[in-house]
Design an enzyme around this catalytic site. Structure first.
Site, mmCIF file in Angstrom:
data_model
loop_
_atom_site.group_PDB
_atom_site.id
_atom_site.type_symbol
_atom_site.label_atom_id
_atom_site.label_comp_id
_atom_site.label_asym_id
_atom_site.label_seq_id
_atom_site.Cartn_x
_atom_site.Cartn_y
_atom_site.Cartn_z
ATOM 1 N N GLY A 18 3.105 -9.608 -0.248
ATOM 2 C CA GLY A 18 3.931 -9.079 0.823
ATOM 3 C C GLY A 18 3.218 -8.011 1.619
ATOM 4 O O GLY A 18 2.038 -7.721 1.406
ATOM 5 N N GLY A 20 4.007 -4.079 3.651
ATOM 6 C CA GLY A 20 4.902 -2.957 3.888
ATOM 7 C C GLY A 20 4.472 -2.158 5.099
ATOM 8 O O GLY A 20 3.641 -2.596 5.893
ATOM 9 N N GLY A 21 5.049 -0.967 5.232
ATOM 10 C CA GLY A 21 4.766 -0.145 6.401
ATOM 11 C C GLY A 21 3.330 0.316 6.486
ATOM 12 O O GLY A 21 2.765 0.421 7.571
ATOM 13 N N MET A 22 2.714 0.609 5.337
ATOM 14 C CA MET A 22 1.352 1.136 5.345
ATOM 15 C C MET A 22 0.334 0.219 4.684
ATOM 16 O O MET A 22 -0.862 0.434 4.826
ATOM 17 C CB MET A 22 1.312 2.494 4.623
ATOM 18 C CG MET A 22 1.917 3.633 5.407
ATOM 19 S SD MET A 22 1.788 5.198 4.503
ATOM 20 C CE MET A 22 0.014 5.371 4.365
ATOM 21 N N VAL A 25 0.267 -6.044 -0.133
ATOM 22 C CA VAL A 25 0.322 -6.127 -1.591
ATOM 23 C C VAL A 25 -0.136 -7.509 -2.040
ATOM 24 O O VAL A 25 0.309 -8.530 -1.505
ATOM 25 C CB VAL A 25 1.748 -5.853 -2.113
ATOM 26 C CG1 VAL A 25 1.774 -5.895 -3.640
ATOM 27 C CG2 VAL A 25 2.257 -4.504 -1.615
ATOM 28 N N LYS A 40 -2.087 -2.847 -4.055
ATOM 29 C CA LYS A 40 -1.701 -2.471 -2.694
ATOM 30 C C LYS A 40 -2.886 -1.830 -1.997
ATOM 31 O O LYS A 40 -3.506 -0.897 -2.527
ATOM 32 C CB LYS A 40 -0.517 -1.498 -2.713
ATOM 33 C CG LYS A 40 -0.029 -1.142 -1.303
ATOM 34 C CD LYS A 40 1.361 -0.539 -1.334
ATOM 35 C CE LYS A 40 1.901 -0.389 0.079
ATOM 36 N NZ LYS A 40 3.318 -0.006 0.104
ATOM 37 N N ASP A 139 13.471 3.980 1.666
ATOM 38 C CA ASP A 139 13.602 2.580 2.076
ATOM 39 C C ASP A 139 14.270 1.763 0.961
ATOM 40 O O ASP A 139 13.795 0.686 0.599
ATOM 41 C CB ASP A 139 12.232 1.994 2.424
ATOM 42 C CG ASP A 139 12.334 0.708 3.246
ATOM 43 O OD1 ASP A 139 13.407 0.478 3.850
ATOM 44 O OD2 ASP A 139 11.360 -0.063 3.280
#
Length: 427
Positions: A18, A20-22, A25, A40, A139
């Protein structure tokens, strides 16, 4: 960025999990320890940002300090060269939780209320552990909860979530400012808007109470299948989060206990000061309700009714002299408790329990009148008193269930009577 099958440091990349914001993964095999991990890495656009790199590392170290069975563990951080791009990449090694997201779990399985309460309680306990350390997730949503193969929930990406909205300065109304900024984030925060707290939507400062609001949204969805603030688009959804009152949970499903509706409503208060102020209180309330199910209490009822119901009973209930004496004694005892709790510390007794100044806990009353019709007052009267006292704003009310829950847990340790004082002070 990384490809399946390639080597990276002492890992072999299996597949992408997946984004994410930063960061992104990946599922990877740790070749040193022969185990699967979630890897990550910082997104390419942030490689040259010292501020992003510092934050990435700092938050990983902070989140690694959380030790809780319902929070995903962080194993390591480091930097390595990507053999394809030749760039040095920062990475975080995290626990790989085999299972499904809570989103998929709710969609693919039919869970009863007892099972959902168990999951909710454990998620709240993980949140409480982080909040105790001053860590705010920012979040919380069903996609960030993973249910493992044993049915245990784990919160993902603790402390690593990127703030969805930043404060902006403009002559436009607050909601318009937020929507304008929000719509520029297409593709990176899809689905997050529906879980935002009002203060997060305004771009204000968030604390643990923002997580509690998001948790309330998730709880509402778990038990109703719907979002409490769901508009036709992001603009209308944000407007509802800021201004609208959610439809009562029990209107969605009459079988939902009144106590659960009360818990959700308290989480979803627009003003952070009106929500749970300590996530531990939320955990205790959920645990108390779950224990009712464990004690074979009907799923269609709750032994704890709304305080407003008790007020209504008090207004219409006709009482005889013995009933009046019972109530009068209970109220006088409570007023004496308030007096000692709010009296100056120099006038307070030097022995006995120590509690915070202007603090009060009402542990309940016992019906000794012999009139079974007054049994409801044993739990109802404390709720009435607590509701009225809370409106004054001058007394720090200690959660009754938290003290009783603490005593119950401590009693199992066999440490003895001093636990009473320890529980009061801890509360």
């Amino acid at each position: 960025m990384l490809q399946a099958g390639q080597g990276f440091s002492h890992f072999r990349i299996e597949k992408k999990l997946g984004e994410g914001g930063m960061g992104e993964v990946y599922l990877a095999e740790d070749l040193k320890l022969s185990r699967l991990v979630a890897l990550k890495i910082l997104q390419a656009e942030f490689f040259d940002s010292a501020e992003r790199l510092e934050r990435f590392t700092r938050e990983a170290k902070t989140a690694a300090g959380i030790s809780h069975p319902n929070v995903m563990s962080i194993y390591d951080i480091g930097r390595a060269t990507d053999e394809n791009s030749g760039k040095e990449i920062s990475y975080i090694v995290m626990e790989y939780v085999k299972g499904s997201s809570l989103t998929d779990h709710l969609r693919d399985r039919v869970s009863n209320q007892k099972e959902l309460l168990r999951i909710a309680e454990k998620i709240a306990a993980g949140l409480a552990a982080a909040h105790k350390m001053g860590i705010v997730h920012r979040d919380i949503k069903t996609d960030n909860i993973r249910i493992d193969e044993n049915g245990e929930p784990k919160i993902l990406d603790f402390g690593l979530a990127k703030p969805v909205v930043s404060a902006v300065t403009s002559d436009e109304p607050e909601s318009t400012q937020t929507v304008s900024r929000e719509l520029t984030q297409e593709g990176k925060i899809l689905g997050t808007v529906t879980y935002m707290s009002p203060e997060q939507a305004r771009g204000g400062t968030v604390d643990s109470r923002s997580d509690i609001f998001s948790f309330g949204i998730m709880l509402y969805r778990m038990f109703s299948g719907d979002f409490p603030f769901d508009g036709q688009d992001r603009v209308s959804t944000l407007a509802k989060i800021l201004e609208a009152k959610q439809e009562p949970l029990r209107r969605k499903n009459e079988a939902i206990p009144a106590e659960l509706e009360r818990i959700v409503d308290k989480c979803l208060q627009k003003d952070p000061a009106d929500r749970y102020q300590d996530t531990r209180d939320l955990v205790v309330d959920l645990r108390s309700l779950r224990r009712q199910y464990d004690s074979s209490i009907s799923e269609t009822t709750s032994t704890i009714a709304d305080a407003s119901t008790y007020h209504q009973k008090m207004r219409v209930y006709k009482i005889n002299t013995s009933k009046f004496i019972f109530i009068a004694i209970a109220v006088v005892a409570s007023l004496l408790a308030v007096y000692f709790a709010t009296n100056d510390s120099e006038n307070a007794p030097t022995s006995g329990l120590l509690a915070k100044e202007n603090a009060l806990a009402i542990l309940g009353f016992e019906n000794k009148t012999g009139d079974d019709s007054l049994d409801w007052l044993s739990s109802g009267l404390p709720e009435i008193l607590l509701t009225d006292l809370a409106e004054t704003g001058s007394i720090n009310l200690i959660n009754r269930n938290r003290i009783l829950d603490c005593l119950d847990e401590k009693d199992k340790s066999g440490e003895g009577l001093p636990n009473y004082q320890a529980c009061v002070n801890a509360a």
